[in-house]
Write a protein that holds these residues in place. Structure first.
Motif, PDB file in Angstrom:
ATOM      1  N   PRO A 177       0.808  -1.230   0.000  1.00 34.37           N
ATOM      2  CA  PRO A 177       0.000   0.000   0.000  1.00 34.37           C
ATOM      3  C   PRO A 177       0.838   1.276   0.000  1.00 34.37           C
ATOM      4  O   PRO A 177       0.405   2.299  -0.559  1.00 34.37           O
ATOM      5  CB  PRO A 177      -0.837  -0.120   1.281  1.00 34.37           C
ATOM      6  N   ILE A 178       2.021   1.235   0.582  1.00 33.75           N
ATOM      7  CA  ILE A 178       2.858   2.445   0.581  1.00 33.75           C
ATOM      8  C   ILE A 178       3.298   2.772  -0.846  1.00 33.75           C
ATOM      9  O   ILE A 178       3.159   3.909  -1.307  1.00 33.75           O
ATOM     10  CB  ILE A 178       4.084   2.273   1.511  1.00 33.75           C
ATOM     11  N   LEU A 179       3.820   1.780  -1.564  1.00 37.02           N
ATOM     12  CA  LEU A 179       4.265   2.031  -2.941  1.00 37.02           C
ATOM     13  C   LEU A 179       3.104   2.492  -3.814  1.00 37.02           C
ATOM     14  O   LEU A 179       3.264   3.386  -4.652  1.00 37.02           O
ATOM     15  CB  LEU A 179       4.912   0.764  -3.539  1.00 37.02           C
ATOM     16  N   LYS A 180       1.928   1.875  -3.605  1.00 38.33           N
ATOM     17  CA  LYS A 180       0.759   2.278  -4.399  1.00 38.33           C
ATOM     18  C   LYS A 180       0.359   3.724  -4.096  1.00 38.33           C
ATOM     19  O   LYS A 180      -0.177   4.412  -4.948  1.00 38.33           O
ATOM     20  CB  LYS A 180      -0.430   1.353  -4.126  1.00 38.33           C
ATOM     21  N   ARG A 181       0.597   4.175  -2.874  1.00 36.76           N
ATOM     22  CA  ARG A 181       0.192   5.534  -2.500  1.00 36.76           C
ATOM     23  C   ARG A 181       1.191   6.583  -2.963  1.00 36.76           C
ATOM     24  O   ARG A 181       0.804   7.628  -3.465  1.00 36.76           O
ATOM     25  CB  ARG A 181       0.052   5.608  -0.981  1.00 36.76           C
ATOM     26  N   VAL A 182       2.478   6.295  -2.783  1.00 31.94           N
ATOM     27  CA  VAL A 182       3.469   7.330  -3.090  1.00 31.94           C
ATOM     28  C   VAL A 182       3.899   7.302  -4.554  1.00 31.94           C
ATOM     29  O   VAL A 182       4.436   8.279  -5.064  1.00 31.94           O
ATOM     30  CB  VAL A 182       4.714   7.257  -2.168  1.00 31.94           C
ATOM     31  N   SER A 183       3.638   6.173  -5.230  1.00 25.88           N
ATOM     32  CA  SER A 183       4.028   6.069  -6.639  1.00 25.88           C
ATOM     33  C   SER A 183       2.839   5.629  -7.487  1.00 25.88           C
ATOM     34  O   SER A 183       1.868   5.090  -6.969  1.00 25.88           O
ATOM     35  CB  SER A 183       5.171   5.056  -6.785  1.00 25.88           C
ATOM     36  N   HIS A 184       2.932   5.849  -8.780  1.00 26.91           N
ATOM     37  CA  HIS A 184       1.883   5.453  -9.716  1.00 26.91           C
ATOM     38  C   HIS A 184       2.236   4.174 -10.452  1.00 26.91           C
ATOM     39  O   HIS A 184       1.481   3.692 -11.292  1.00 26.91           O
ATOM     40  CB  HIS A 184       1.679   6.577 -10.745  1.00 26.91           C
ATOM     41  N   LEU A 185       3.401   3.605 -10.139  1.00 27.30           N
ATOM     42  CA  LEU A 185       3.872   2.415 -10.853  1.00 27.30           C
ATOM     43  C   LEU A 185       3.168   1.151 -10.348  1.00 27.30           C
ATOM     44  O   LEU A 185       2.786   1.075  -9.185  1.00 27.30           O
ATOM     45  CB  LEU A 185       5.390   2.273 -10.666  1.00 27.30           C
ATOM     46  N   PRO A 186       2.994   0.142 -11.199  1.00 25.77           N
ATOM     47  CA  PRO A 186       2.408  -1.122 -10.746  1.00 25.77           C
ATOM     48  C   PRO A 186       3.347  -1.831  -9.759  1.00 25.77           C
ATOM     49  O   PRO A 186       4.571  -1.689  -9.831  1.00 25.77           O
ATOM     50  CB  PRO A 186       2.278  -1.961 -12.026  1.00 25.77           C
ATOM     51  N   VAL A 187       2.739  -2.594  -8.853  1.00 23.25           N
ATOM     52  CA  VAL A 187       3.494  -3.288  -7.795  1.00 23.25           C
ATOM     53  C   VAL A 187       3.127  -4.765  -7.815  1.00 23.25           C
ATOM     54  O   VAL A 187       1.949  -5.111  -7.737  1.00 23.25           O
ATOM     55  CB  VAL A 187       3.140  -2.699  -6.412  1.00 23.25           C
ATOM     56  N   VAL A 188       4.128  -5.621  -7.938  1.00 25.51           N
ATOM     57  CA  VAL A 188       3.876  -7.059  -7.820  1.00 25.51           C
ATOM     58  C   VAL A 188       4.621  -7.607  -6.603  1.00 25.51           C
ATOM     59  O   VAL A 188       5.552  -6.984  -6.095  1.00 25.51           O
ATOM     60  CB  VAL A 188       4.265  -7.847  -9.101  1.00 25.51           C
ATOM     61  N   VAL A 189       4.172  -8.771  -6.133  1.00 25.45           N
ATOM     62  CA  VAL A 189       4.748  -9.380  -4.929  1.00 25.45           C
ATOM     63  C   VAL A 189       5.234 -10.780  -5.266  1.00 25.45           C
ATOM     64  O   VAL A 189       4.575 -11.502  -6.006  1.00 25.45           O
ATOM     65  CB  VAL A 189       3.685  -9.424  -3.801  1.00 25.45           C
ATOM     66  N   ASP A 190       6.384 -11.134  -4.728  1.00 21.69           N
ATOM     67  CA  ASP A 190       6.967 -12.460  -4.947  1.00 21.69           C
ATOM     68  C   ASP A 190       6.952 -13.233  -3.627  1.00 21.69           C
ATOM     69  O   ASP A 190       7.900 -13.163  -2.842  1.00 21.69           O
ATOM     70  CB  ASP A 190       8.407 -12.289  -5.455  1.00 21.69           C
TER      71      ASP A 190
END
Lengths: 338, 338, 338, 338
Positions: free
Chosen positions: D257-270
């Motif tokens: 959620p932090i990356l989604k809030r501060v950035s507009h880039l897509p986020v994936v999880v491994d």
């Protein structure tokens, strides 16, 4: 248990060591001899063996446990989920999902009763509030203490919500006689004298993971309480200390499914303390639910006299209403009831 | 203290916040207005301000302390080194270097007296030994307790060495009445109720840094004791928890010169617990001395009945003799006396 | 190597697994059968066994190495200290102590020559300076690159000091042809393609430990270089990332005696990057020397045009003079020569 | 940006410093003078200011950024979500949820095609597989390299799945010309020369967070790629290194959620690499989805020739079928489509 011996250890030393270990516990010892290394395999009930004592023997290079050092908290010996009964008629664990909500500190009668009413209306199942506050600085507010406990009782009377509050010293134990759930904070997770004492009461204990403690150490601290006879232990993941500084701590979400797998005890998650950031409470609450948590503990604060205040990590009652909507949907998705 | 306000905060809100903060402490508040950000500078005595409370105001983005939150432990207000008097005629701190040595646990009269004799002969200035033992597992040996304290007293009688031993609960405080130095272990560094109680006695307190506690938190815990009136605090660096697994913990050697610079309290180092490895005691002891430490606390064990045992982290008396030779040389090199 | 098998594994599966493992390496496999657990002991040369591959077998619960996974860097197979020859006539390692000093970045001819002169006069044995700079932000100064290498060569010509500078990409390798020591920075410690390439040259490589890398991983990265044929590797401890925020990183002083014991390679310490604080350079340099380090790498900066600048972690030449006095005394105390 | 000056700094020094900072960037500087401290507030575009350079000025006590040091990756300047187009007709980000699945290493044509068929059938949207493998040990399997890339292409031809594979050196860049998504592994997150080069192509880059890197550092590495002109960056959380040893790394779920809030880039999880434990993949995948992730990257392995092998962290195709069922349900719950 596997014991790897030092190079150059003699047959006589191995025999001596084997005799000694067999005085510690009923185990069979088999040796594998290599050119450079001798390995001993210990099979049987090794939980009585003090691994530090074994390591300290001068023939020993390293020791590795194969079995978990906890018994009472171990799912292997208690396959069914433990469901903890709270305040007579409520439960934590099983298919029932719990939301414990309330302010960091109890500040006044108006505050705690107002928050209690609001969190109850939003669907919370218990009220939290700190009367004794562990503070890094001796100059910070230390809580209302006995008076705070009184105010919590009044809030319970008004709302019917069971109360959850933190104990900081066994000297205060008498004051907690009619608290519904006693919380042991992260800083006291290895206050073993306190844990032993709590093992002799029959009250539910909410045991928070220490900031630098492993999952296994959390279970060993639960074991301290359970070894004393009190099996009503609720485990709480509340973030660990890492190098990341965006959040106050790092919520170890993996701890939830791990604790549920290796132990039968209920597991709750505290997203407020784990991150210190209000807007992370909702996504992390949902993550905790789908990862298998049995409940949440969330900070909600209300300070009508100081309109400025809403807490870096505390939700307002209005914000909590919104978060509870999402929590309810997610609990439902997971086939549990709130 | 610097307070960075959230975007969009109004003049009225800034005024309200400023009035509120000036009720907390005597400070002057000056504002820097930017297009996106407003910054408030607070100057004056900010130690009475609860930084968590400030962070919790909803106009506040972040807060940064400029001054240290500790006063009694702060060298700025006490420029001279504190020298703690122990057992009437000995001191820790200043140009005197201290070596506190002894077994992890007191196990028997023979053991503790034999070890006490040996470490005294080697030059140790105090005897350590655990009577109450904090153990991760409830199934591990928990110490001889009151009997262990008795045995330590006998060892003191025989050798004249002052005794240093760990307290685990304020319920045991009476038993520690004639202990020379009371040790607070890493797991109790933030057991604030215990710290407050120790602030009301006048005994020297050896305060160990917690496994996941910062240098500032260690000083804040010292501040708890000092705020109660007891200024005889000795700080102890004993390793912090990191990802490195070769050593049990990671000795934070930088903490030594930092603590000596920001505080006036004596600083000792525990290389035995920091690493858990016997052969690291000598090099790390030397490193601690040249980095400015006032003393060392070293595990020495003697178990003639169990020839196999010499301890993964405990030196034998013979090994300790060798290490003390190097310690003596290094203390001398640093212009101190042992 | 010890392999602990999962519960319920059959004899046939054990045989299959044993056959498979014996195709991987020449090892003897002995089994210890318990009621709940079967343990296999593997003895022989296990360095060719890929521990991840073994872990991935579905009969395997856990695997534990008994022997180190590095060979070329292992003192067991090379008992004598490696002494690395630099620039024909100088050495790093053995009884010779090295001090590599210079600015973080090469900025201009005047700057680098002035600093080179000053550090040489103070007793430094080599000049460091960054031409290619790894910077967290793409908007920060990235170094003078090829021109920076030219300026370093001129400083060498003027002072005779060998030059140590960091490589950031194997695409630049040609530019480093007459650099005396090539530095691999912390962020590239596991840039395995770069390490392999450096294994094919015969230049001394100063390999810095990564911020989150274990001592064993540092040695495995040295092994990458050595496996290619280049045995001139100098290891560098420069601080690891922990929760402590007073210092930029935490200097792991224990790494020094550990690396010296398990490996034969020279070990240098970088107190400037480890802490980011000028006044910690002197005490930590002394700690590194008595802990057994073979050298130091220290930032020294000189900026006569900007009188304000002296660097949070860079010493001025005058400060360096003072630190070198203490370093000289301590090297002498340890029986080495500077 | 807030600059706290050292005690005793003179007005002239403050003026000199102010002039200097205003040469660096167009900022307004306002001062707050206290008895002990002077605070400067810098407002304007501070992104061009090198914070390290400011810290290095000798009048400066500490510096604190108020604004983020990244621009291209910053949601403030790009409020809408970035949706990355992959292989012409597929997308990562937005309401489309992505599942990238496949083996750790490409081992053979049969293996990769069989796995590709199975993961496609189960609903995966892209195929992952390592051709160049970063391995801690030089003696471990390093991947099939160019041949591995060929095999991935064949698997793409057969299944139509776009391929995602890791680059380890810019020397190999030509080989990756028709790879659909280039992965930058955790160990290369700060291989700045590689990042710069990738900024000059227009291919989607999957950038994994380093083991000891902060969220801000991850964004600064994305900024390196974006500053070169390539805005097709996908961020990946894959666990950080902590003291907890039950899991290989600690999945930092808050990062989502932090990356989604501060950035507009897509986020994936491994979840596979984050934990190294097969049975954690399902709960952590679900946690990642509800926390707001745009996709998952999961290890799936198939080795019919070696019935024993199923991978400690790799799911079998059958297990993956089960996990995909739960992933599908959860994606649907979150209102996205798979």
């Amino acid at each position: 248990m596997v014991v790897i011996l030092k190079q150059g250890v003699t047959k006589t030393q191995i025999e001596e060591f084997t005799n000694w270990i067999q005085q510690q516990a009923e185990v069979q010892v088999s040796a594998v001899y290599g050119a450079q290394t001798t390995i001993l395999g210990l099979v049987g009930d090794t939980s009585a063996i003090d691994i530090d004592l074994v390591s300290s023997k001068d023939v020993v290079e390293t020791v590795k446990r194969v079995q978990e050092p906890y018994k009472n908290a171990n799912r292997k010996f208690h396959p069914d989920d433990t469901v903890v009964t709270v305040a007579g008629d409520r439960t934590i664990g099983g298919t029932q999902f719990s939301v414990i909500a309330g302010p960091c500190s109890v500040e006044s009668e108006e505050q705690i009763i107002e928050v209690a009413r609001r969190v109850k209306a939003a669907g919370a199942t218990a009220l939290r509030g700190g009367a004794f506050k562990p503070r890094t600085s001796p100059y910070s507010f230390q809580g209302l203490k006995a008076e705070g406990l009184d105010l919590l009782r009044r809030a319970r009377q008004v709302t019917g919500l069971p109360i959850v509050t933190e104990i900081m010293s066994l000297a205060h134990l008498d004051l907690f006689a009619d608290v519904d759930v006693i919380q042991v904070g992260a800083r006291n997770m290895q206050n073993f004298e306190l844990l032993k004492e709590l093992g002799h009461c029959d009250k539910p204990i909410l045991l928070k993971r220490g900031l630098a403690n492993t999952i296994e150490e959390l279970l060993m601290s639960a074991e301290y309480i359970m070894a004393g006879g009190n099996h009503n232990v609720i485990l709480c993941e509340r973030g660990i200390r890492t190098f990341e500084s965006y959040t106050r701590n790092t919520l170890d979400i993996s701890a939830v499914p791990i604790l549920k797998r290796v132990s039968h005890l209920p597991v709750v998650v505290d997203p407020s303390h784990a991150t210190g950031i209000t807007w992370l409470v909702e996504p992390l609450s949902k993550a905790a639910i789908v990862a298998g948590a049995d409940g949440l503990i969330i900070e909600v604060h209300n300070d009508p006299g100081h309109a400025l205040s809403d807490g870096a990590q505390s939700l307002t009652p209005d914000q909590f209403d919104g978060v509870m909507g999402e929590i309810g949907r997610t609990v439902d998705f997971c086939g549990k009831t709130l």
